[in-house]
Scaffold this active site. Structure first.
Site, mmCIF file in Angstrom:
data_model
loop_
_atom_site.group_PDB
_atom_site.id
_atom_site.type_symbol
_atom_site.label_atom_id
_atom_site.label_comp_id
_atom_site.label_asym_id
_atom_site.label_seq_id
_atom_site.Cartn_x
_atom_site.Cartn_y
_atom_site.Cartn_z
ATOM 1 N N LYS A 162 0.816 -1.202 -0.015
ATOM 2 C CA LYS A 162 0.060 -0.001 -0.035
ATOM 3 C C LYS A 162 0.828 1.186 -0.043
ATOM 4 C CE LYS A 162 -3.892 2.021 2.646
ATOM 5 N NZ LYS A 162 -4.759 1.500 4.031
ATOM 6 N N SER A 190 -9.424 2.346 3.559
ATOM 7 C CA SER A 190 -8.399 2.898 2.659
ATOM 8 C C SER A 190 -7.625 1.902 1.632
ATOM 9 C CB SER A 190 -7.567 3.868 3.520
ATOM 10 O OG SER A 190 -6.780 3.188 4.274
ATOM 11 N N SER A 237 -9.793 0.065 7.594
ATOM 12 C CA SER A 237 -9.083 0.027 6.389
ATOM 13 C C SER A 237 -8.813 -1.136 5.705
ATOM 14 C CB SER A 237 -8.014 1.175 6.239
ATOM 15 O OG SER A 237 -8.735 2.365 6.261
#
Length: 467
Positions: free
Chosen positions: A81, A156, A180
């Protein structure tokens, strides 16, 4: 864009295998890591234009570590990420407020992930600083849900979830500061475990906060991939303050007392999600567990305090951006959500000591729940994945916050208290969008969650997007 289902599954080296199966094929010599990487790169090329999940690619130079060679997941391709440093690639945080430069070194978690044997092909997109529950941007195109491209993949870790659900890779890094890992897992039909605070190495961003909300992990298509990752990561670092996890390989034999929560004090659960949770409760009862309705002692005050703390984080970002991120950081380029959160904090900053005091107390309250229960079953989200635009940072701030509170009504408790929680696929809404259910357990009891997850997966295998 046409409202369609998009995936990259095909008859190549990756096939429909999960990470554990692929690593076994590598060990047996049936496929090579190079073949798996080539297949993943080709798959990424087929879906990237439709889903836009990749922030930075490193396809010509997949990242591996010496520690990971021959590891439990050796040769399996993955993504990191884009809020965690990977040496040589920029860390953009999903923001247009600064120019990301290549990182000089790996984050501690990056080294832990690489130690498992995974090969990192690049970095995945996230909303600005991971503050939103949809991977959408002020000016850039959003990441889209592979199951229904007109809808959000969550956030997210939305880019990671889109890649795994679409079949580009079987496992991808995610992290969780308010849901997330679990939110995009629910939106995309995946398994997403947020571990106990401290189970993995400390996240660089979360560890600097007064209350560390952020834990790293992965999203996967199978329970055993999640279990294999955490067992492998524990070989690199084990927290002596927590019970060892080891490799969880199947359902447990102990019958459990499970508390059932269907509605949040701040949001009413939609019918499709309610039905999925109640059906999961019935399945657990049929397995011999005792499921009892309960209520959690986290109400509207908790939600207000969490929102205030989210505002504090946005304020810190704006205040320190020039020092921490880039001398050219421009707070005026922050998106509407980050800006609104910062301003709301500034308007009520005198509340901060009380907010921190009350949030810190919740850890003991959470622990008390598990003196009577072995696990808690609830929704992940109050409703199914919304259409693109519903949670855009360009929505007026007060309306956007109201929508977020009505959507993300269950997951933040585990971040503030540090307790583990897992999102599991639990069927689909009439629209075809996946629905996730959430299980929580006491601190350090990820084994309880994984054993329940194995049992549910064996009872009713997850839907496959390629079917």
């Amino acid at each position: 864009m046409a409202d369609e289902r998009v995936h990259a599954f095909t008859d190549d080296a990756l096939g429909a295998h999960d990470a554990v199966a692929l690593a076994a094929l590598v060990r047996s010599g049936e496929v090579s890591p190079r073949e798996l990487v080539a297949a993943a790169v080709a798959r990424a090329g087929r879906i990237d234009g439709a889903l836009l999940p990749v922030a930075h690619a490193s396809y010509d130079r997949p990242r591996i570590s010496r520690e990971g060679i021959g590891g439990p997941l050796w040769g399996v391709p993955t993504y990191l990420k884009d809020n965690v440093d990977l040496r040589g690639l920029p860390t953009g945080m999903g923001s247009e407020a600064f120019r990301a430069r290549p990182a000089r070194r790996n984050a501690r978690f990056t080294d832990q992930l690489l130690s498992t044997g995974l090969a990192v092909l690049g970095k995945t997109r996230l909303p600005e600083f991971g503050l939103n529950a949809s991977t959408e941007f002020a000016t850039a195109q959003p990441v889209r849900n592979p199951w229904k491209t007109s809808h959000s993949p969550g956030a997210s870790s939305g880019g990671a979830a889109a890649l795994v659900a679409a079949g580009v890779v079987p496992i991808a890094h995610a992290n969780d500061g308010g849901g997330s890992i679990r939110i995009p897992a629910a939106c995309c039909g995946l398994v997403g475990l947020k571990p106990t605070r401290g189970r993995l190495v400390t996240n660089a961003q979360g560890g600097k906060l007064p209350i560390d909300l952020v834990t790293d992990g992965v999203v996967t298509r199978s329970v055993r991939d999640t279990a294999a990752f955490f067992a492998a990561a524990e070989r690199h670092h084990r927290n002596p303050k927590l019970p060892p996890l080891g490799l969880v390989e199947g359902p447990g034999e102990r019958r459990l007392r499970i508390g059932l929560v269907v509605d949040s004090p701040t949001a009413k659960t939609d019918e499709a999600t309610r039905r999925a949770v109640e059906e999961t409760a019935a399945r657990l009862e049929a397995m011999g567990h005792r499921v009892v309705p309960t209520t959690l002692p986290f109400g509207e005050e908790f939600s207000r305090d969490f929102l205030a703390y989210w505002g504090y984080i946005a304020w810190v970002i704006a205040l320190t951006g020039r020092l921490v991120l880039d001398p050219g950081f421009r707070a005026g380029k922050l998106d509407g959500l980050t800006t609104g959160l910062r301003r709301s904090f500034q308007a009520e900053f005198r509340r901060t000591p009380g907010v921190l005091r009350r949030l810190r107390r919740t850890e003991a309250v959470y622990a008390g729940i598990f003196r009577e229960h072995d696990a808690i079953l609830s929704p992940v989200l109050a409703h199914t994945a919304p259409p693109i635009g519903h949670l855009s940072p360009n929505v007026a701030f007060d309306e956007l916050v109201d929508r977020l509170l009505r959507y993300v009504a269950f997951t933040p408790v585990n971040n503030v208290t540090g307790g583990p929680g897992i999102s599991l696929p639990a069927g689909a809404a009439p629209s075809g969008l996946p629905i996730g259910v959430h299980l929580s357990a006491a601190h350090g009891q990820e084994r309880v969650l994984l054993e329940l997850a194995y049992a549910l997966e064996a009872d009713r295998p997850w839907r496959r997007i390629q079917d």
